[in-house]
Design an enzyme around this catalytic site. Sequence first.
Site, mmCIF file in Angstrom:
data_model
loop_
_atom_site.group_PDB
_atom_site.id
_atom_site.type_symbol
_atom_site.label_atom_id
_atom_site.label_comp_id
_atom_site.label_asym_id
_atom_site.label_seq_id
_atom_site.Cartn_x
_atom_site.Cartn_y
_atom_site.Cartn_z
ATOM 1 N N ASP A 10 0.859 -1.181 0.000
ATOM 2 C CA ASP A 10 0.000 0.000 0.000
ATOM 3 C C ASP A 10 0.895 1.231 0.000
ATOM 4 O OD1 ASP A 10 -2.642 1.352 0.315
ATOM 5 O OD2 ASP A 10 -1.727 2.034 2.188
ATOM 6 N N GLU B 174 -1.605 -1.610 -5.946
ATOM 7 C CA GLU B 174 -2.919 -1.044 -6.266
ATOM 8 C C GLU B 174 -2.762 0.021 -7.342
ATOM 9 O OE1 GLU B 174 -6.812 0.770 -3.898
ATOM 10 O OE2 GLU B 174 -4.830 0.870 -2.995
ATOM 11 N N CYS C 205 -11.695 -10.732 9.141
ATOM 12 C CA CYS C 205 -13.010 -11.374 9.039
ATOM 13 C C CYS C 205 -13.775 -10.976 7.787
ATOM 14 C CB CYS C 205 -13.848 -11.071 10.278
ATOM 15 S SG CYS C 205 -14.268 -9.319 10.480
ATOM 16 N N CYS D 108 -12.550 -3.140 14.389
ATOM 17 C CA CYS D 108 -13.574 -3.909 13.685
ATOM 18 C C CYS D 108 -14.706 -4.279 14.639
ATOM 19 C CB CYS D 108 -12.955 -5.167 13.066
ATOM 20 S SG CYS D 108 -14.142 -6.179 12.140
ATOM 21 N N CYS E 32 -15.106 -8.633 14.547
ATOM 22 C CA CYS E 32 -14.168 -9.529 15.235
ATOM 23 C C CYS E 32 -13.445 -8.851 16.386
ATOM 24 C CB CYS E 32 -13.152 -10.099 14.245
ATOM 25 S SG CYS E 32 -12.102 -8.846 13.462
ATOM 26 N N ASP F 237 -3.235 1.345 7.052
ATOM 27 C CA ASP F 237 -2.372 1.021 5.918
ATOM 28 C C ASP F 237 -2.025 -0.464 5.878
ATOM 29 O OD1 ASP F 237 -2.386 3.694 5.177
ATOM 30 O OD2 ASP F 237 -0.614 4.170 6.373
#
Length: 368
Positions: free
Chosen positions: A186, A269, A325, A341, A344, A351
């Site tokens: 990234d 990317e 997850c 999150c 989870c 990043d």
Amino acid sequence: MKARYQYRIYPTNQQRQSLAQLFGCVRVAWNDALALCKQSKKKPSSAELQKVVITGAKQSEERAWLSEVSVVPLQQSVADLEVAFKNFFNSCKGKRKGRKTGYPKFKKRTNNQSARFTLRGFSLKEGGGVYLAKIGIVNPIWSRELPSEPSSVTVIKDCANRYFLSFVVEIEPVQAETKNPSIGIDLGIKTFAVMSNGEKAQSPSYKKLDRKVRKLQRKLARQPKDSKRRNVTRIKIAKLHNQIADTRKDYLHKLSTKIVNENQVIVLEDLNVSGMVKNRKLSRAISQQGWYEFRTLCEAKSEKFDREFKVISRWEPTSQLCSDCGFKWGKIDLSIRSVLCLSCGTQQDRDENAARNIEKVGVRFVET
């Protein structure tokens, strides 16, 4: 596969004068051919252009001095214009990948100058010298050996009056074992690259050199055009830009080599750099990072070392998904660097989480 090997040269004063004459003739051949194409309703072929701007021009009084230099670089200049038009037409028709290529432009004496010699115009001599037709023998600084016999050599003079020889050679792919099966990367501004394995790569700081460039650019804007002092300031700015470019190139070469040597599959990317630089606050910082140059280096070295190189779509929601997850929390502001999150309960670094998602998407494409 083909590769370029570039070496620094220090021509004598006489050779500098001969090279200046050669660069001027190459520039005139390009500009005359381009002007003829603009005047014609139908674009002339490369052979027709050579007959007019080289063979025919040598017989006239205005362009008789074209015969004082080797004809090989002049022919290559017209051939390069043919390639430029081909890329432009293919880009307009959508046959060429990447961003659109613009219409060919006239060359200026203040830009980088180059002249390409094919096998008819140069030869390698014993003792390390390189003979260039009607220039003489130049002695490059051989920082490394050529892997094979070169098919062509380009003499380059940059804006800071440095001279280089760039050889085109054939190289064979290298078979080497890797430590890791895959890696996702990234790219960013504050941290140049965050890897899916947790490693982070900090780019060198260009602030000190950039301040000097800005100061000299303000000075250049106040000086009258075509003055000697303006030309001196222009060369100082070019040297500072070269320092920035050389520092960036050295860093990107070392980082890309390390990544390609250690990983079998490299995933990046696709970034909309042209759109991102429209942000006035970040455009200078984004331009200095060299993301596309890093991508090009990784792709070329992956081909050399027999690696898999993948670029995923820019529309993949890599920063909106939990890499553990798969829960989607949606778009988040750039100021938020860590996300908890809700599914989870894992605390995800923005990043690192994006890098792991990039790796997953890229590996999935390789397997399919």
